[in-house]
Design a protein around this motif. Structure first.
Motif, PDB file in Angstrom:
ATOM      1  N   ASP A 262      46.104  21.917  23.728  1.00 50.76           N
ATOM      2  CA  ASP A 262      46.257  20.790  23.003  1.00 50.76           C
ATOM      3  C   ASP A 262      45.223  19.836  22.150  1.00 50.76           C
ATOM      4  N   ARG A 263      44.300  20.152  22.686  1.00 48.37           N
ATOM      5  CA  ARG A 263      43.578  18.744  23.069  1.00 48.37           C
ATOM      6  C   ARG A 263      43.004  18.828  20.961  1.00 48.37           C
ATOM      7  N   LEU A 264      43.518  20.041  20.144  1.00 50.15           N
ATOM      8  CA  LEU A 264      43.736  20.466  19.034  1.00 50.15           C
ATOM      9  C   LEU A 264      44.113  19.253  18.064  1.00 50.15           C
ATOM     10  N   PHE A 265      45.672  19.179  18.067  1.00 54.67           N
ATOM     11  CA  PHE A 265      46.505  17.798  18.077  1.00 54.67           C
ATOM     12  C   PHE A 265      46.796  16.744  18.482  1.00 54.67           C
ATOM     13  N   ALA A 266      45.585  16.776  20.097  1.00 52.75           N
ATOM     14  CA  ALA A 266      46.267  15.802  20.715  1.00 52.75           C
ATOM     15  C   ALA A 266      45.172  15.539  21.728  1.00 52.75           C
ATOM     16  N   PRO A 267      44.508  14.572  21.000  1.00 54.39           N
ATOM     17  CA  PRO A 267      43.046  14.100  21.594  1.00 54.39           C
ATOM     18  C   PRO A 267      43.125  13.645  22.956  1.00 54.39           C
ATOM     19  N   PRO A 268      42.298  13.642  23.674  1.00 54.98           N
ATOM     20  CA  PRO A 268      42.161  13.311  25.128  1.00 54.98           C
ATOM     21  C   PRO A 268      42.077  11.106  24.568  1.00 54.98           C
ATOM     22  N   LYS A 269      42.158  10.444  25.405  1.00 55.62           N
ATOM     23  CA  LYS A 269      41.887   8.678  25.675  1.00 55.62           C
ATOM     24  C   LYS A 269      40.029   8.874  25.465  1.00 55.62           C
ATOM     25  N   LYS A 270      39.304   7.470  24.190  1.00 56.45           N
ATOM     26  CA  LYS A 270      38.678   7.697  24.030  1.00 56.45           C
ATOM     27  C   LYS A 270      37.510   6.761  25.065  1.00 56.45           C
ATOM     28  N   GLN A 271      36.813   7.159  25.737  1.00 58.58           N
ATOM     29  CA  GLN A 271      36.005   7.449  26.612  1.00 58.58           C
ATOM     30  C   GLN A 271      34.761   6.309  26.383  1.00 58.58           C
ATOM     31  N   GLU A 272      34.159   6.328  25.121  1.00 63.69           N
ATOM     32  CA  GLU A 272      33.719   5.330  24.641  1.00 63.69           C
ATOM     33  C   GLU A 272      33.676   5.076  23.346  1.00 63.69           C
ATOM     34  N   LEU A 273      33.033   3.982  23.052  1.00 67.20           N
ATOM     35  CA  LEU A 273      33.164   3.619  21.595  1.00 67.20           C
ATOM     36  C   LEU A 273      32.222   4.219  20.933  1.00 67.20           C
ATOM     37  N   MET A 274      33.316   2.978  18.618  1.00 69.93           N
ATOM     38  CA  MET A 274      33.251   4.960  17.713  1.00 69.93           C
ATOM     39  C   MET A 274      31.647   4.744  17.396  1.00 69.93           C
ATOM     40  N   ALA A 275      31.103   6.118  17.472  1.00 67.60           N
ATOM     41  CA  ALA A 275      29.815   6.685  17.252  1.00 67.60           C
ATOM     42  C   ALA A 275      29.466   6.014  15.223  1.00 67.60           C
ATOM     43  N   ASP A 276      28.329   5.841  15.138  1.00 69.52           N
ATOM     44  CA  ASP A 276      27.805   5.300  13.409  1.00 69.52           C
ATOM     45  C   ASP A 276      28.333   6.126  12.984  1.00 69.52           C
ATOM     46  N   GLY A 277      28.863   6.116  11.671  1.00 64.53           N
ATOM     47  CA  GLY A 277      29.057   7.578  10.759  1.00 64.53           C
ATOM     48  C   GLY A 277      30.883   7.389  10.518  1.00 64.53           C
ATOM     49  N   THR A 278      31.399   7.326  12.034  1.00 68.25           N
ATOM     50  CA  THR A 278      31.974   8.067  11.870  1.00 68.25           C
ATOM     51  C   THR A 278      33.889   6.879  10.914  1.00 68.25           C
ATOM     52  N   ASN A 279      34.551   7.782  10.419  1.00 67.20           N
ATOM     53  CA  ASN A 279      35.595   7.787  10.039  1.00 67.20           C
ATOM     54  C   ASN A 279      35.898   7.227  10.438  1.00 67.20           C
ATOM     55  N   PRO A 280      36.543   5.484   9.936  1.00 69.26           N
ATOM     56  CA  PRO A 280      37.367   4.671  11.115  1.00 69.26           C
ATOM     57  C   PRO A 280      38.570   4.908  10.665  1.00 69.26           C
ATOM     58  N   VAL A 281      39.181   5.161   9.701  1.00 74.34           N
ATOM     59  CA  VAL A 281      41.143   5.230   9.163  1.00 74.34           C
ATOM     60  C   VAL A 281      41.065   6.505  10.296  1.00 74.34           C
ATOM     61  N   TYR A 282      39.817   7.705   9.821  1.00 76.52           N
ATOM     62  CA  TYR A 282      39.970   8.951  10.685  1.00 76.52           C
ATOM     63  C   TYR A 282      40.402   8.369  12.146  1.00 76.52           C
ATOM     64  N   ASP A 283      39.721   7.810  13.179  1.00 77.23           N
ATOM     65  CA  ASP A 283      39.583   7.384  14.130  1.00 77.23           C
ATOM     66  C   ASP A 283      40.895   6.861  14.713  1.00 77.23           C
ATOM     67  N   LYS A 284      41.198   5.745  14.007  1.00 76.90           N
ATOM     68  CA  LYS A 284      42.229   5.354  13.967  1.00 76.90           C
ATOM     69  C   LYS A 284      43.438   5.793  13.755  1.00 76.90           C
ATOM     70  N   GLU A 285      43.758   7.034  12.848  1.00 81.87           N
ATOM     71  CA  GLU A 285      45.133   8.043  12.793  1.00 81.87           C
ATOM     72  C   GLU A 285      45.527   8.440  14.098  1.00 81.87           C
ATOM     73  N   LEU A 286      43.606   9.495  14.375  1.00 82.69           N
ATOM     74  CA  LEU A 286      44.459  10.816  15.330  1.00 82.69           C
ATOM     75  C   LEU A 286      44.259  10.104  16.960  1.00 82.69           C
ATOM     76  N   HIS A 287      43.688   8.170  17.438  1.00 82.03           N
ATOM     77  CA  HIS A 287      44.010   8.071  18.669  1.00 82.03           C
ATOM     78  C   HIS A 287      44.918   6.941  18.855  1.00 82.03           C
ATOM     79  N   SER A 288      45.753   6.841  17.621  1.00 84.63           N
ATOM     80  CA  SER A 288      46.199   5.660  18.365  1.00 84.63           C
ATOM     81  C   SER A 288      47.776   6.262  16.872  1.00 84.63           C
ATOM     82  N   GLU A 289      47.487   5.751  15.689  1.00 80.10           N
ATOM     83  CA  GLU A 289      48.693   5.585  15.315  1.00 80.10           C
ATOM     84  C   GLU A 289      49.323   6.740  15.443  1.00 80.10           C
TER      85      GLU A 289
END
Length: 543
Positions: A262-289
């Motif tokens: 399940d974690r392949l397509f539905a990752p768990p909730k974030k427990q820490e801040l977004m790491a440097d160099g991470t694509n914010p669009v990817y992070d937002k889409e995957l964890h919220s949108e």
């Protein structure tokens, strides 16, 4: 209140039928059917009603089954947004606050959404009547076919309205409707091709309408009950659902983001801040949108697809293993229906929320925006598709007849991967060029169906034309656009030729296979260039 003085029905009819698009669609549909009959009409001045009735029967069956498939694909697109569209337009609560009964609202929505499609079907009757002098089919069979067709259209429309009442997004409603309708369409086509005579007439005129009327009544009653006691009243259908609470209250399949797979397509909730160099669009889409509206659609997609995959696996990979490419056809059709829903709204959702200009004025490059959107959507769709590739892998490993055809088996997997990429790129491109998510999704389906189904249909029709009229032009080269043509062009040896000695297969036309991969690579390049150009131009306007 239900028919004569139904303001919902009147408003929908005025909006849908008094547009230029409705008349153009009717004219184009009639013109296309007329050209089909004209191309297959015998060239002789006199018709011999006793000659070649089998070929004429095949032509009429192709004509009717083509209409049936087209109507089945169109019906959900008209009705699946009946209720969810009100939620997206923020008019759902206003509709519920009106003095209309919920049953009248559901009835008006369904009738209005299917009336135009019913006119298309009925308008084709004079054209199919012209095929009767060719022989091979009786008037009673035509009547039975159209009764079954019209009843099926209403049933599929009711399925669309039923799904629309459960979802807040039209795209989710459409994909679940298609998956629910797919087994019914396959069963109906199989029955019509295998059955014949009086038995087929009785089933089409008695059994199918009785089953459809009962199912339509139950689904419409359920949709009306949800309007009478709406669970999402007061939120305009836009609440963010707590996934943990939804998992606790879910019935049946439960998605657990902290476990594999399940974690392949539905990752768990974030427990820490977004790491440097991470694509914010990817992070937002995957964890919220993607999962902001819950996992109901995902759970239904997995359950319906696996429920249909198990019997198909046993049939095509063990019992009739010489027809193994048909299981791969099912996998590709699944990705065709499900994959675009995660990408067709990537950019249109930003436009609908009026956040597109804000996104384009950031320091993100066009490739970062597109890659973030694409990777998330493709990741989810391909993981869901991979669930259906496991039966193919197990079937080919457990059945030793596939051992001597391992190159063709690898080709099947490669074709699925390439088709999934093409589906994703086309969906993202349509999302960038369309203004609404529903329009983008329908445009994606139209483009992909034209590429995938058009070439095999032309090849089949060309064979019928040559049989009936003794004329025709070779169109096999068009198969390079369709993964289905490439599948059936894979070479298989004698171990997989039990039934009919492989006459149903295209005997190893590797040119079609190589041509398909080349054509698909060109589609990926063209769509990538179009997206980059469009996004750069739009960004320049924003700046």
């Amino acid at each position: 209140m239900y028919l004569r003085n139904n303001p919902v029905l009147q408003r929908e009819l005025l909006v849908n039928l008094r547009t230029n698009k409705s008349f153009l669609l009717l004219a184009g549909y009639q013109l296309m059917l007329s050209l089909v009959v004209l191309a297959a009409w015998p060239a002789d001045r006199r018709l011999d009603l006793t000659s070649n009735p089998e070929s004429a029967s095949r032509l009429v069956n192709l004509f009717f089954l083509g209409q049936y498939v087209i109507a089945s694909l169109i019906a959900p697109s008209f009705s699946a947004g009946a209720v969810s569209g009100e939620k997206e337009r923020q008019t759902y609560e206003m509709l519920l606050a009106s003095p209309m009964r919920p049953g009248a609202i559901v009835f008006g929505k369904m009738v209005a959404s299917l009336l135009h499609l019913g006119l298309l079907v009925i308008a084709s009757l004079p054209i199919i009547a012209l095929c009767l002098p060719l022989g091979g089919v009786s008037l009673y069979e035509v009547i039975a076919a159209y009764v079954g067709l019209l009843v099926s259209v209403v049933l599929y429309g009711a399925i669309g309205v039923f799904c629309s009442s459960y979802f807040t997004r039209t795209s989710s409603s459409i994909v679940v409707s298609y998956l629910a309708i797919l087994p019914l369409v396959l069963a109906a086509i199989t029955f019509w091709m295998l059955a014949s005579g009086e038995f087929r007439l009785k089933v089409s005129l008695l059994v199918v309408p009785a089953f459809a009327i009962a199912a339509i009544g139950l689904m419409c009653a359920n949709a009306a009950a949800r309007m009478l006691y709406p669970p999402d009243f007061g939120s305009e259908g836009k609440e963010v659902i707590d996934l943990e609470r939804e998992a606790e209250e879910a019935v049946g399949l439960v998605i657990q983001p902290d476990q594999f797979p399940d974690r392949l397509f539905a990752p768990p909730k974030k427990q820490e801040l977004m790491a440097d160099g991470t694509n914010p669009v990817y992070d937002k889409e995957l964890h919220s949108e993607i999962f902001s509206q819950g996992t109901l659609m995902l759970r239904l997609v997995i359950q319906i697809s696996m429920l249909l995959a198990i019997p198909l696996m046993g049939l095509f990979l063990f019992f009739q293993y010489d027809r193994s490419p048909w299981f791969v056809v099912y996998v590709i059709v699944f990705n065709l229906l499900v994959g675009p829903v995660f990408l067709a709204g990537s950019m249109t959702s930003e436009r609908e929320r009026q956040t597109l200009d804000l996104l384009l004025t950031t320091t993100l490059t066009p490739w970062q925006i597109l890659s973030g959107k694409f990777i998330v959507g493709f990741r989810i769709s391909f993981v869901l598709t991979s669930f259906l590739l496991w039966p193919l892998l197990l079937g080919t490993l457990m059945n030793d007849v596939f051992y001597t055809n391992w190159m063709s088996v690898l080709g099947m997997f490669a074709i699925v991967v390439m088709a999934s990429l093409v589906n994703a790129f086309v969906a993202l491109t349509c999302s960038l060029f369309c203004r609404r998510t529903s329009v983008s999704l329908i445009a994606t389906y139209v483009v992909l169906l034209t590429l995938y189904v058009g070439p095999p249909a032309l090849v089949t029709f060309s064979g019928l034309v040559q049989t009936v009229t003794a004329t025709g032009a070779p169109v096999q080269f068009l198969g390079i656009a369709s993964p289905f043509s490439a599948l059936f062009a894979l070479p298989l040896d004698g171990n997989l030729m039990r039934f009919g000695e492989g006459e149903w297969l295209n005997p190893g036309n590797l040119t079609t296979v190589y041509g398909y991969f080349g054509f698909s690579a060109a589609v990926l390049a063209v769509t990538s260039l179009a997206m980059w150009t469009r996004l750069n131009a739009r960004r320049g306007l924003s700046e």
